[in-house]
Design a protein around this motif. Sequence first.
Motif, PDB file in Angstrom:
ATOM      1  N   TYR A   1       0.833  -1.192   0.000  1.00 56.95           N
ATOM      2  CA  TYR A   1       0.000   0.000   0.000  1.00 56.95           C
ATOM      3  C   TYR A   1       0.876   1.254   0.000  1.00 56.95           C
ATOM      4  O   TYR A   1       1.853   1.335   0.744  1.00 56.95           O
ATOM      5  N   GLN A   2       0.515   2.217  -0.842  1.00 60.14           N
ATOM      6  CA  GLN A   2       1.256   3.474  -0.939  1.00 60.14           C
ATOM      7  C   GLN A   2       0.331   4.620  -0.528  1.00 60.14           C
ATOM      8  O   GLN A   2      -0.623   4.944  -1.240  1.00 60.14           O
ATOM      9  N   ALA A   3       0.592   5.205   0.617  1.00 62.20           N
ATOM     10  CA  ALA A   3      -0.269   6.273   1.137  1.00 62.20           C
ATOM     11  C   ALA A   3      -0.180   7.515   0.255  1.00 62.20           C
ATOM     12  O   ALA A   3       0.809   7.753  -0.446  1.00 62.20           O
ATOM     13  N   GLU A   4      -1.225   8.314   0.329  1.00 59.80           N
ATOM     14  CA  GLU A   4      -1.285   9.558  -0.424  1.00 59.80           C
ATOM     15  C   GLU A   4      -0.075  10.430  -0.109  1.00 59.80           C
ATOM     16  O   GLU A   4       0.294  10.614   1.041  1.00 59.80           O
ATOM     17  N   GLY A   5       0.561  10.948  -1.174  1.00 62.95           N
ATOM     18  CA  GLY A   5       1.684  11.862  -0.992  1.00 62.95           C
ATOM     19  C   GLY A   5       3.036  11.194  -0.892  1.00 62.95           C
ATOM     20  O   GLY A   5       4.061  11.878  -0.893  1.00 62.95           O
ATOM     21  N   THR A   6       3.096   9.863  -0.803  1.00 65.64           N
ATOM     22  CA  THR A   6       4.386   9.186  -0.721  1.00 65.64           C
ATOM     23  C   THR A   6       5.012   9.063  -2.108  1.00 65.64           C
ATOM     24  O   THR A   6       4.318   9.136  -3.133  1.00 65.64           O
ATOM     25  N   ARG A   7       6.316   8.859  -2.141  1.00 66.36           N
ATOM     26  CA  ARG A   7       6.993   8.686  -3.429  1.00 66.36           C
ATOM     27  C   ARG A   7       6.455   7.455  -4.157  1.00 66.36           C
ATOM     28  O   ARG A   7       6.336   7.449  -5.379  1.00 66.36           O
ATOM     29  N   GLY A   8       6.132   6.407  -3.386  1.00 76.23           N
ATOM     30  CA  GLY A   8       5.592   5.202  -4.002  1.00 76.23           C
ATOM     31  C   GLY A   8       4.277   5.472  -4.721  1.00 76.23           C
ATOM     32  O   GLY A   8       4.059   5.002  -5.842  1.00 76.23           O
ATOM     33  N   ARG A   9       3.374   6.249  -4.089  1.00 76.06           N
ATOM     34  CA  ARG A   9       2.096   6.596  -4.725  1.00 76.06           C
ATOM     35  C   ARG A   9       2.349   7.424  -5.993  1.00 76.06           C
ATOM     36  O   ARG A   9       1.691   7.227  -7.014  1.00 76.06           O
ATOM     37  N   LYS A  10       3.307   8.340  -5.925  1.00 76.41           N
ATOM     38  CA  LYS A  10       3.614   9.175  -7.097  1.00 76.41           C
ATOM     39  C   LYS A  10       4.107   8.329  -8.262  1.00 76.41           C
ATOM     40  O   LYS A  10       3.743   8.572  -9.422  1.00 76.41           O
ATOM     41  N   LEU A  11       4.938   7.327  -7.975  1.00 81.18           N
ATOM     42  CA  LEU A  11       5.412   6.445  -9.043  1.00 81.18           C
ATOM     43  C   LEU A  11       4.252   5.677  -9.667  1.00 81.18           C
ATOM     44  O   LEU A  11       4.167   5.546 -10.895  1.00 81.18           O
ATOM     45  N   LEU A  12       3.347   5.166  -8.838  1.00 83.20           N
ATOM     46  CA  LEU A  12       2.194   4.431  -9.358  1.00 83.20           C
ATOM     47  C   LEU A  12       1.285   5.329 -10.185  1.00 83.20           C
ATOM     48  O   LEU A  12       0.615   4.858 -11.115  1.00 83.20           O
ATOM     49  N   GLU A  13       1.258   6.609  -9.851  1.00 83.03           N
ATOM     50  CA  GLU A  13       0.409   7.554 -10.578  1.00 83.03           C
ATOM     51  C   GLU A  13       1.095   8.113 -11.823  1.00 83.03           C
ATOM     52  O   GLU A  13       0.561   8.994 -12.495  1.00 83.03           O
ATOM     53  N   GLY A  14       2.289   7.588 -12.133  1.00 82.81           N
ATOM     54  CA  GLY A  14       2.961   7.943 -13.381  1.00 82.81           C
ATOM     55  C   GLY A  14       3.835   9.173 -13.339  1.00 82.81           C
ATOM     56  O   GLY A  14       4.046   9.832 -14.368  1.00 82.81           O
ATOM     57  N   ALA A  15       4.376   9.502 -12.178  1.00 84.89           N
ATOM     58  CA  ALA A  15       5.246  10.681 -12.058  1.00 84.89           C
ATOM     59  C   ALA A  15       6.406  10.604 -13.044  1.00 84.89           C
ATOM     60  O   ALA A  15       7.017   9.547 -13.228  1.00 84.89           O
ATOM     61  N   LYS A  16       6.694  11.729 -13.676  1.00 80.94           N
ATOM     62  CA  LYS A  16       7.796  11.789 -14.651  1.00 80.94           C
ATOM     63  C   LYS A  16       9.131  12.077 -13.973  1.00 80.94           C
ATOM     64  O   LYS A  16      10.194  11.847 -14.545  1.00 80.94           O
ATOM     65  N   ASP A  17       9.065  12.647 -12.787  1.00 83.05           N
ATOM     66  CA  ASP A  17      10.285  12.853 -12.012  1.00 83.05           C
ATOM     67  C   ASP A  17       9.968  12.661 -10.538  1.00 83.05           C
ATOM     68  O   ASP A  17       8.807  12.678 -10.127  1.00 83.05           O
ATOM     69  N   LEU A  18      11.020  12.466  -9.754  1.00 88.70           N
ATOM     70  CA  LEU A  18      10.850  12.185  -8.330  1.00 88.70           C
ATOM     71  C   LEU A  18      11.910  12.949  -7.550  1.00 88.70           C
ATOM     72  O   LEU A  18      13.095  12.932  -7.912  1.00 88.70           O
ATOM     73  N   LYS A  19      11.480  13.632  -6.490  1.00 87.28           N
ATOM     74  CA  LYS A  19      12.406  14.393  -5.667  1.00 87.28           C
ATOM     75  C   LYS A  19      12.978  13.500  -4.581  1.00 87.28           C
ATOM     76  O   LYS A  19      12.243  12.914  -3.792  1.00 87.28           O
ATOM     77  N   ILE A  20      14.289  13.386  -4.556  1.00 85.53           N
ATOM     78  CA  ILE A  20      14.985  12.591  -3.545  1.00 85.53           C
ATOM     79  C   ILE A  20      16.105  13.434  -2.959  1.00 85.53           C
ATOM     80  O   ILE A  20      16.989  13.886  -3.680  1.00 85.53           O
ATOM     81  N   ARG A  21      16.013  13.658  -1.663  1.00 83.23           N
ATOM     82  CA  ARG A  21      17.052  14.419  -0.944  1.00 83.23           C
ATOM     83  C   ARG A  21      17.354  15.759  -1.611  1.00 83.23           C
ATOM     84  O   ARG A  21      18.504  16.124  -1.854  1.00 83.23           O
ATOM     85  N   GLY A  22      16.291  16.475  -1.941  1.00 78.69           N
ATOM     86  CA  GLY A  22      16.430  17.829  -2.455  1.00 78.69           C
ATOM     87  C   GLY A  22      16.728  17.937  -3.935  1.00 78.69           C
ATOM     88  O   GLY A  22      16.850  19.045  -4.462  1.00 78.69           O
ATOM     89  N   LYS A  23      16.814  16.803  -4.654  1.00 82.47           N
ATOM     90  CA  LYS A  23      17.147  16.824  -6.079  1.00 82.47           C
ATOM     91  C   LYS A  23      16.107  16.025  -6.858  1.00 82.47           C
ATOM     92  O   LYS A  23      15.603  15.012  -6.375  1.00 82.47           O
ATOM     93  N   TYR A  24      15.777  16.485  -8.076  1.00 84.18           N
ATOM     94  CA  TYR A  24      14.806  15.782  -8.916  1.00 84.18           C
ATOM     95  C   TYR A  24      15.508  14.816  -9.867  1.00 84.18           C
ATOM     96  O   TYR A  24      16.546  15.147 -10.466  1.00 84.18           O
ATOM     97  N   TYR A  25      14.925  13.614 -10.006  1.00 82.76           N
ATOM     98  CA  TYR A  25      15.451  12.580 -10.896  1.00 82.76           C
ATOM     99  C   TYR A  25      14.372  12.189 -11.903  1.00 82.76           C
ATOM    100  O   TYR A  25      13.218  11.958 -11.529  1.00 82.76           O
TER     101      TYR A  25
END
Length: 451
Positions: A356-380
């Motif tokens: 389960y990926q709660a709302e607002g987590t990086r995991g939920r964003k990936l499932l929702e098709g995010a094109k980039d992901l912020k990790i430790r202050g940097k976007y990938y």
Amino acid sequence: MKAKFFGGAGTVTGSKTIIESNGVQILIDCGQFQGIKPLRELNWEPLPVLPSSIDYVLLTHGHLDHCGWLPRLVNQGFSGKIFCTSPTKDIAKLILLDSAKIQEEEANRANEGNYSKHQIAEPLYTVAQAEAVFSHFRVVEENEVVALDAEISAVFTNAGHILGACTLTLNLESKTLVFSGDLGRDNDVLMYPPTKPKKADYVFIESTYGNRIHPKEEVKLLLETYVNNAYSRGGTIIIPSFAVERAQTLMYMLWQLKEEGRIPNIPYIIDTPMGISVLEIFRNNKKWHKISVSECEKMCAMFDMVSNYQETINFIYNKNPKVVIAASGMINGGRVLSYLERYISLPETTIIIVGYQAEGTRGRKLLEGAKDLKIRGKYYDVKANVVEIEGLSAHGDQNDLLNWLSEIENKPKKVFLVHGENAPADELRIKINERYGWDCTIPLMGQEFEL
């Protein structure tokens, strides 16, 4: 008698319910909020009641969203006892220490990188504050009647969710209150099915998957397919995983696939120190799960167990295909972030979401098709192949939740639907009313009810 909802209401995190009876205050779970920022910010808010006024904490299980606020509670004045099963105590200790360590590391990293919005970033709690919780734990046996007060008793029964997870039955003021905690599935790979309650005047039931039926998918076949497809592309497989139960289930299934010759002979890595520690808890608590001692030993022998961060770095920079199981399960923190920084922008990489990926987590964003992901202050850029295996959830689905209620002999006065987002909770409310004709309520955060 009153029920007060200070967490796990309208959300799947931060579970906190207070029952007040004749001047005694009992806190059911003391979870940390996760997910979107408005929820996370609640962790910094004081509890609406004084922690020093709480007499007991009853802990259903050791996941962070059920025990992760205990260090704040103790630091702000709670001096009572925390009752739980032995596996829950051991798991909660691991999770609290891991959480505190991550909090401290993130605060230090934010200060060094100067990317915190605060002048000085501080951890929610420190390792020392987490350790201060431990002396409050009191271990109870499954089905043991625990006398909290002259007229208040509690019983812990198997909930099937993770090791030591329990449903709580409170008997007080001639009433029976049943708290589901997080309920497991009726046909879980490792856990035994939840014990069904027989009597309840008030039911507090989780609703995480209240609007979902788990797909009847062949989990092992999907796992086999994803691993082989990634291997054929020369890619690495990253599986963000909860360190408790999920990591062990994945290890067990991958071991079975390897024994059957269905997946390649490549490195299989378990990179979660807490997940490795949980294996010892599995060994010491055989009655709580289905896996045998010999199976556990053979399974562990297949994996590279990563304990220190230098080993993590070595595996990260090894370009050869590999399967990595690393915490955290919702990609909120932990070592999985280090792997994703290296691999998320490579198209040959496969990321398998297994919980389960709660709302607002990086995991939920990936499932929702995010094109980039912020990790430790940097976007990938997200160029990896993101797939999901739903059949590994440790939460019961709508059918499991409805079935858990099926042996209650009387008609409860009210059923409270907690630990769920609004849509799942509302659909479960409708289903319970249709099947059983019971009065159901979805409490709001901060709401209070007279029982």
